[in-house]
Design a protein around this motif. Structure first.
Motif, PDB file in Angstrom:
ATOM      1  N   UNK A  19       0.863  -1.193   0.000  1.00  0.00           N
ATOM      2  CA  UNK A  19       0.000   0.000   0.000  1.00  0.00           C
ATOM      3  C   UNK A  19       0.890   1.229   0.000  1.00  0.00           C
ATOM      4  N   UNK A  20       0.317   2.402  -0.346  1.00  0.00           N
ATOM      5  CA  UNK A  20       1.132   3.625  -0.375  1.00  0.00           C
ATOM      6  C   UNK A  20       1.782   3.892   0.981  1.00  0.00           C
ATOM      7  N   UNK A  21       3.072   4.180   0.952  1.00  0.00           N
ATOM      8  CA  UNK A  21       3.786   4.358   2.221  1.00  0.00           C
ATOM      9  C   UNK A  21       3.406   5.647   2.939  1.00  0.00           C
ATOM     10  N   UNK A  22       2.827   6.589   2.226  1.00  0.00           N
ATOM     11  CA  UNK A  22       2.332   7.796   2.898  1.00  0.00           C
ATOM     12  C   UNK A  22       1.289   7.449   3.957  1.00  0.00           C
ATOM     13  N   UNK A  23       0.620   6.297   3.790  1.00  0.00           N
ATOM     14  CA  UNK A  23      -0.449   5.884   4.710  1.00  0.00           C
ATOM     15  C   UNK A  23       0.038   4.969   5.826  1.00  0.00           C
ATOM     16  N   UNK A  24       1.269   4.503   5.720  1.00  0.00           N
ATOM     17  CA  UNK A  24       1.803   3.550   6.700  1.00  0.00           C
ATOM     18  C   UNK A  24       2.093   4.256   8.017  1.00  0.00           C
ATOM     19  N   UNK A  25       1.791   3.587   9.129  1.00  0.00           N
ATOM     20  CA  UNK A  25       2.060   4.153  10.445  1.00  0.00           C
ATOM     21  C   UNK A  25       3.306   3.539  11.062  1.00  0.00           C
ATOM     22  N   UNK A  49       4.151  18.417  -0.079  1.00  0.00           N
ATOM     23  CA  UNK A  49       4.242  16.963  -0.183  1.00  0.00           C
ATOM     24  C   UNK A  49       3.624  16.538  -1.501  1.00  0.00           C
ATOM     25  N   UNK A  50       4.396  15.794  -2.284  1.00  0.00           N
ATOM     26  CA  UNK A  50       3.902  15.298  -3.564  1.00  0.00           C
ATOM     27  C   UNK A  50       3.172  13.988  -3.308  1.00  0.00           C
ATOM     28  N   UNK A  51       1.904  13.968  -3.661  1.00  0.00           N
ATOM     29  CA  UNK A  51       1.051  12.800  -3.451  1.00  0.00           C
ATOM     30  C   UNK A  51       0.616  12.234  -4.791  1.00  0.00           C
ATOM     31  N   UNK A  52       0.343  10.949  -4.820  1.00  0.00           N
ATOM     32  CA  UNK A  52      -0.113  10.296  -6.046  1.00  0.00           C
ATOM     33  C   UNK A  52      -1.028   9.144  -5.696  1.00  0.00           C
ATOM     34  N   UNK A  53      -0.467   7.948  -5.562  1.00  0.00           N
ATOM     35  CA  UNK A  53      -1.252   6.787  -5.143  1.00  0.00           C
ATOM     36  C   UNK A  53      -1.801   7.042  -3.738  1.00  0.00           C
ATOM     37  N   UNK A  57      -6.779   9.500   0.477  1.00  0.00           N
ATOM     38  CA  UNK A  57      -6.687   8.935   1.822  1.00  0.00           C
ATOM     39  C   UNK A  57      -5.585   9.614   2.633  1.00  0.00           C
ATOM     40  N   UNK A  58      -4.467   9.902   1.972  1.00  0.00           N
ATOM     41  CA  UNK A  58      -3.364  10.558   2.681  1.00  0.00           C
ATOM     42  C   UNK A  58      -3.773  11.943   3.163  1.00  0.00           C
TER      43      UNK A  58
END
Length: 195
Positions: A19-25, A49-53, A57-58
């Protein structure tokens, strides 16, 4: 002190992680929030912050304030995120400190030291950990176009740095640039093996 922006590259799908690492805790906070807080804590006046996938949610989960930059071409490699992020840095900033979302043990002090190197005249400054280069990296505004032009596929600033070794200041930094690529990496970081 240099008027510096911060830039987090956080658009990837995290295929190896699942899953996208921006969402990982990690340790109760998302990797995105941690990266943003590290840049702000180190002296960056605005963080992008550059977001994509997983961008929606991020954004919904974020608790730290940042300026989102959407990269719809994130699947074409890290270079697309670097180009999008550098292009979005407002003109009022003298330079930018760039970091990756998946390195939660980078410390605000590393950011402070890079900005300090810029205050001392450096136009390119790289964090140095136990003799090896890593993130974060500082780039003065005068180099942003050339860095973006040389970024291709999953190669970010590497070609620019290789072509301009005389510009590079290496700055010894505390912290650990270990990146989280898989759930096993995250587990190892959360529960390190005894030495």
């Amino acid at each position: 002190m240099k008027n510096t922006a911060g830039l987090v590259l956080a658009a990837g799908a995290g295929r190896r992680f699942g899953r996208p690492k921006a969402l990982v805790e990690y340790d109760g906070r998302s990797l995105l929030d941690r990266a943003v807080a590290t840049l702000r804590g180190g002296g960056c006046r605005q963080v992008l912050a550059v977001l994509g996938a997983g961008a929606e949610q991020a954004l919904a989960a974020a608790t730290e304030a940042f300026t989102p930059v959407l990269n719809r071409r994130w699947g074409q490699g890290l270079s697309t995120s670097l180009k999008a992020g550098l292009a979005a840095v407002p003109e009022r900033y003298d330079g930018v400190v760039v970091t990756l979302v998946d390195q939660p043990r980078i410390e605000p002090e590393a950011v402070r030291r890079l900005i300090g190197a810029a205050d001392g005249g450096a136009t390119v400054a790289l964090a140095l950990y136990r003799g090896g280069r890593g993130h974060p990296m500082y780039f003065a505004r005068e180099h942003l176009d050339a860095i973006a032009a040389g970024a291709v596929g999953d190669r970010g600033a590497r070609d620019f740095l290789a072509a301009n070794p005389g510009l590079v200041s290496e700055v010894p930094c505390p912290g650990d640039p270990l990146d989280i690529d898989t759930p096993a990496d995250l587990a190892a970081l959360a529960h390190p093996s005894p030495a």
